[in-house]
Design an enzyme around this catalytic site. Structure first.
Site, PDB file in Angstrom:
ATOM      1  N   LEU A 205       0.725  -0.979  -0.330  1.00  0.00           N
ATOM      2  CA  LEU A 205       0.074  -0.277  -0.175  1.00  0.00           C
ATOM      3  C   LEU A 205       1.048   1.443  -0.212  1.00  0.00           C
ATOM      4  CD1 LEU A 205      -2.424  -1.213   3.092  1.00  0.00           C
ATOM      5  CD2 LEU A 205      -3.141  -0.653   0.200  1.00  0.00           C
ATOM      6  N   HIS A 206       0.590   2.173  -1.367  1.00  0.00           N
ATOM      7  CA  HIS A 206       2.027   3.592  -0.812  1.00  0.00           C
ATOM      8  C   HIS A 206       0.818   5.233  -1.161  1.00  0.00           C
ATOM      9  CE1 HIS A 206       2.269   2.071  -5.225  1.00  0.00           C
ATOM     10  NE2 HIS A 206       2.957   3.138  -5.365  1.00  0.00           N
ATOM     11  N   ARG A 207      -0.718   4.501  -1.896  1.00  0.00           N
ATOM     12  CA  ARG A 207      -1.197   5.329  -2.342  1.00  0.00           C
ATOM     13  C   ARG A 207      -1.560   6.111  -1.537  1.00  0.00           C
ATOM     14  NH1 ARG A 207      -0.873   2.902  -7.328  1.00  0.00           N
ATOM     15  NH2 ARG A 207       0.413   4.739  -7.915  1.00  0.00           N
TER      16      ARG A 207
END
Ligand code: UD1
Ligand code: UDP
Length: 361
Positions: A205-207
């Site tokens: 996850l990185h958005r």
């Protein structure tokens, strides 16, 4: 006089596996090239490891721009590239994907009347709150050659008034890299490395929409813990959001293992053996489609719908991610095939078009 080169602009993790097959195919044709790394990503695990593991030459130039706000980072790339382009007078500037380095290079090139080729053109989430969507729209508006990975991209560009003669459906160079390295993706080695004895899942996850708001991060951590109640969960953490996810207790579950970002081969090896992946990454939606690993994308939209219609991808929300995982674990999903032209030859198709275009000028 030296021949003006084709200049490739890379800078962030997803750029490297996309650029590698294009650079290799142009090299086979003897086209003079210059590889620029903007320095947008700079940690070994976010950058150097790709140059060690993929058939990518070392960058000729590293602009060293580093991190910053959108305006700051984009502006730093622009200032440095303006100087470089004036000195080197590229015959063509090739940009990749949808990161800040991509749009910055396109703007500079267009203002200097230098032609731009965009690899992975035409993808649209129709969500302008995503910084990448803004980068995509602007880059495509400025590009002279647009290389697309799927037919929906051609149709978006047509709707936006881009001349069809400039658009080339070539397939997916990220998948060229995946297929070229497939034999190195060793799920058994990943199991040994991480002492995995049972079924497991992987999450990335990185958005900003998922990891920038601490309240939302707490709920996401709760859901990931519910996933981990069901099976072992491995999470290579992108630097964005790492501190917030850890502060929210992500690793405080006996079945969760967090790690630094993994090298490309190590990451794909882990994904290859997973029962499911939970992600908000663009590239991972595509890679799981080819590896046949179910992908639960924690986003309200995707610019890569072909991974749903012709792949293993499914959009999920915080309410549906756990039931969707249960369904995936129960098995029985139909085989949706693979997207057309995702066959390992996109780099060669791109090089053929670029080579012909250079000869015609
Ligand atoms: C960028 C791209 C995104 C892409 C992602 C891939 C933009 C607008 N976003 O997001 O589309 O999906 O890369 O990974 O271009 N950092 C480090 N080490 C690094 C790089 C970054 O610690 O090597 C940290 C810094 O604190 C930085 C933060 O990560 O502020 C975000 O980096 P940045 O390049 O601005 O955007 P990403 O979130 O990585
Ligand atoms: N990746 C990797 N190690 C990791 C996570 C990802 O090598 O720990 C690779 C993977 O091939 C992925 C690519 O990096 O497709 C780009 O991923 P990222 O999610 O950072 O960017 P996006 O595709 O969302 O722009």
């Amino acid at each position: 006089m030296t021949t003006s080169p084709v200049v490739h602009i890379t800078g962030a993790r997803p750029n490297f596996p996309k650029a590698a097959p294009v650079i290799a195919a142009l090299a086979r044709r003897g086209v003079p090239q210059l590889l620029v790394h903007t320095g947008q990503h700079y940690d070994d695990a976010m950058s150097d490891v790709f140059f060690r593991q993929l058939s990518l030459p070392q960058p000729d130039v590293n602009l060293g721009v580093g991190s910053g706000s959108h305006a700051e980072q984009t502006a730093k790339v622009m200032v440095a590239l303006e100087q470089l382009f004036l000195e080197r007078q590229p015959r063509l500037v090739v940009v990749y994907g949808d990161v800040n380095s991509t749009v910055a290079a396109s703007l500079v090139a267009a203002k200097l009347h230098l032609p731009v080729a965009h690899v992975e053109a035409g993808l649209r989430s129709f969500d302008r709150t995503m910084p990448e969507e803004v980068n995509r729209v602007v880059t495509d508006a400025l590009a002279d050659l647009l290389f697309t990975t799927s037919p929906d991209a051609n149709s978006h560009l047509g709707t936006e008034g881009v001349d069809a003669g400039r658009v080339h459906l070539v397939g997916n160079p990220m998948i060229d890299t995946l297929l070229a390295n497939l034999e190195a993706f060793d799920a058994d080695a990943a199991r040994t490395e991480w002492s995995i004895e049972s079924d497991y899942a992987v999450a990335t996850l990185h958005r900003p929409a998922n990891v920038d708001d601490p309240d939302l991060v707490s709920i996401i951590v709760e859901r990931l813990h519910q996933v981990a109640d069901r099976l072992a969960l491995f999470i290579p953490l992108h630097p964005r959001g790492r501190a917030r996810l850890v502060a929210a207790g992500l690793d405080e579950h006996p079945n969760v293992t967090i790690t630094d970002p993994l090298g490309y081969v190590e990451f794909m090896s882990l994904v290859r053996g997973a029962r499911a992946v939970v992600t908000d990454s663009g590239g991972v939606q595509e890679e799981t489609t080819i590896l046949g690993v179910p992908c639960l994308t924690l986003r309200p939209n995707t610019e890569r719908p072909v991974t749903i219609t012709h792949g293993t991808n499914e959009l999920v929300t915080l309410d549906t991610v756990v039931p969707a995982l249960e369904r995936v674990l129960a098995g029985g999903d139909e085989d949706r095939g693979t997207p057309p032209l995702w066959d390992g030859r996109a780099g060669e198709r791109i090089a053929r078009v670029i080579d012909g275009w250079l000869r015609d000028r």
